[in-house]
Design a protein around this motif. Structure first.
Motif, PDB file in Angstrom:
ATOM      1  N   VAL A 174     -16.115  11.444  -4.012  1.00  0.00           N
ATOM      2  CA  VAL A 174     -16.680  10.679  -3.491  1.00  0.00           C
ATOM      3  C   VAL A 174     -17.413  11.853  -2.726  1.00  0.00           C
ATOM      4  CG1 VAL A 174     -15.924   8.587  -3.286  1.00  0.00           C
ATOM      5  CG2 VAL A 174     -15.041  10.212  -1.918  1.00  0.00           C
ATOM      6  N   GLY A 196     -17.178  13.122   0.577  1.00  0.00           N
ATOM      7  CA  GLY A 196     -16.205  12.884   1.696  1.00  0.00           C
ATOM      8  C   GLY A 196     -15.875  14.272   0.719  1.00  0.00           C
ATOM      9  N   SER A 236      -9.655   5.007   5.137  1.00  0.00           N
ATOM     10  CA  SER A 236     -11.254   5.769   5.426  1.00  0.00           C
ATOM     11  C   SER A 236     -11.014   6.611   3.609  1.00  0.00           C
ATOM     12  CB  SER A 236     -11.706   6.525   6.392  1.00  0.00           C
ATOM     13  OG  SER A 236     -12.560   6.635   5.867  1.00  0.00           O
ATOM     14  N   GLN A 238     -13.320   7.695   2.806  1.00  0.00           N
ATOM     15  CA  GLN A 238     -14.703   9.555   2.634  1.00  0.00           C
ATOM     16  C   GLN A 238     -13.776  10.349   3.931  1.00  0.00           C
ATOM     17  OE1 GLN A 238     -17.185   9.994   1.366  1.00  0.00           O
ATOM     18  NE2 GLN A 238     -18.001   8.224   0.099  1.00  0.00           N
TER      19      GLN A 238
END
Length: 476
Positions: A233, A235, A285, A287
């Protein structure tokens, strides 16, 4: 006055970026093999690949790395060993092709397993070839090239995020030979005097156990605390790019408060704080967790690369030998960490599993405090121990590096002064030191003056006499 300073600052960084821009792109091939791994495991492009396959792949890297380490006398230098090069390219490319075939054309599990074992084993050999390259460079260049290489790899990963499965399958097969060509081209661009040589009778075969132990401890924690095969992702990319940018500017900065030494010393604290403490706080989360995982582990792996390469660079210890042991232990410990996580998840409640995780965190912190604060500088020996016989029979560069390390410690040289002294001991000129450390000639001369003053000497003749002296260094 302020405008003059700003102009000088701008001109300095313009010159630095100009020098960085002419670095051969092949030096950054490490990033391409990282992107290659992502095509297999991080985009969910191969539908039948599972987490078990990931650790099968990692185990193959570990086993081959250890095997090559203990065969170093027969196979090193690995990058110039034609049978090893052919086997590496065939294993990575052929293994990738088998995985593609098994996942999309002939759904046969043994075919996929064979492909993963071949690809992982080939990667283990490729990683050690890159270790030979980095072991031929001073630590500042290792940090700079490795940071840019990882940056390149993350950019390629980002580009892959928007690609369809057929394209990812294509790059999974095409990237391995490109990676291999990069490392061989990189080695050929080094001066002959810097190229790794064959292992000879009487060469030192010491093991720097401290960085190996520290990396193994943190890798176990990383495997237990997060799943490395998580889907890629944004992130993940942001985390790795942040770390590489930090190292890049730290390496080239002349600031007193932000430079290579501060980055070097902050690597493990950043890993511990970001990965082991911040990441669990944002478990909801994806990310932020991804950012912390890739930032922490990227910083960790870059730090260990600098340490292990510097041991080869200074002491002449064979890169295939020490890096094969470190990589082998790293990947096998990662498997053990994941198995421990799977067992804790299956047989323990959440409270007990959290207790185990907290215990692992404490173990990492203790290992860091015990080892890092006793081996914190570039002059650290990191568990490398040479007895008198080894000092006499070992390679000359190892004896000189040990002498530089001892002088740096006794006379309280700064890390940058020690690096200048290391280059002076190799008979480098001021211009060559300037080129190697990305600093001006004026800065080099200032470092040399500081070194002379601290050592109580006044000329190169006195310096070489001190370096060649068999007496243990002591303050005058």
């Amino acid at each position: 006055m302020e405008s003059v300073e700003k102009q000088g600052f701008a001109q300095r960084w313009k010159a630095i970026f100009g020098r960085v821009a002419i670095i051969p792109f092949v030096f950054f091939g490490v990033g391409l093999y990282r992107a290659w791994i992502a095509t297999l495991f991080r985009y969910e492009a191969f539908p039948t690949i599972t987490v078990f396959d990931y650790f099968l792949f990692e185990a193959a890297i570990g086993v081959v790395s250890l095997a090559l380490a203990f065969a170093a006398r027969r196979v090193a230098p690995l990058w110039a060993n034609k049978p090893a090069v052919i086997a590496t390219g065939a294993s990575m490319t052929g293994g990738s092709a088998l995985v593609v075939i098994a996942c999309f054309f002939v759904p046969f599990e043994p075919l996929k397993v064979a492909g993963l074992l071949l690809a992982g084993g080939g990667l283990g050999s490729l990683i050690l070839m890159w270790a030979e390259f980095y072991g031929s460079l001073n630590p500042l260049r290792v940090a700079l090239y490795h940071a840019i290489a990882i940056f390149v790899g993350e950019v390629v990963k980002w580009l892959f995020l928007g690609m369809s499965v057929p394209y990812l399958a294509f790059f999974a097969v095409v990237l391995p030979p490109i990676c291999l060509a990069c490392v061989r081209s990189s080695m050929r661009r080094l001066p002959d005097r810097d190229l790794p040589r064959a292992v000879r009778e009487g060469d030192v075969k010491t093991i720097p156990w401290k960085p190996i132990f520290l990396m193994a401890t943190c890798t176990f924690a990383a495997a237990f605390g997060a799943l490395p095969m998580q889907p890629l992702v944004p992130g993940n990319v942001v985390g790795a790019l942040f770390v590489t940018g930090l190292v890049f500017f730290g390496v080239l900065s002349a600031s007193r408060w932000f430079n290579f030494e501060t980055i070097y010393q902050l690597a493990f604290p950043l890993f511990i704080v970001g990965f082991l403490f911040v990441m669990p706080s944002f478990a909801g989360s994806a990310q932020i967790m991804a950012l912390c995982y890739d930032a922490g582990y990227t910083m960790l792996s870059m730090y260990i690369m600098i340490v292990m390469s510097n041991i080869t660079y200074r002491f002449g210890v064979n890169a295939v030998w020490i890096n094969g042991i470190e990589r082998g232990i790293r990947y096998l410990v990662e498997l053990l960490g994941w198995l421990t996580f799977a067992g804790a998840s299956a047989y323990l409640g959440s409270a007990d599993a959290n207790m185990v995780y907290n215990g692992i965190v404490v173990a990492v912190v203790v290992a860091f405090l015990v080892i890092f604060f006793t081996e914190r500088g570039l002059s650290a020996k990191w568990g490398v121990a040479l007895n008198d016989d080894q000092m006499e029979s070992g390679p000359a560069e190892g004896r000189t590096a040990m002498r530089v390390s001892d002088l740096s410690r006794v006379y309280s040289l700064s890390p940058r002064e020690e690096e200048v002294l290391q280059l002076l001991a190799q008979r480098a000129t001021v211009a060559e030191i300037e080129e190697a450390l990305y600093v001006s000639q004026g800065t080099v001369k200032a470092h040399i003056n500081h070194i002379y003053r601290k050592l109580g000497i006044h000329s190169k003749a006195e310096l070489f006499g001190l370096l060649d002296s068999p007496e243990k260094p002591a303050r005058r």
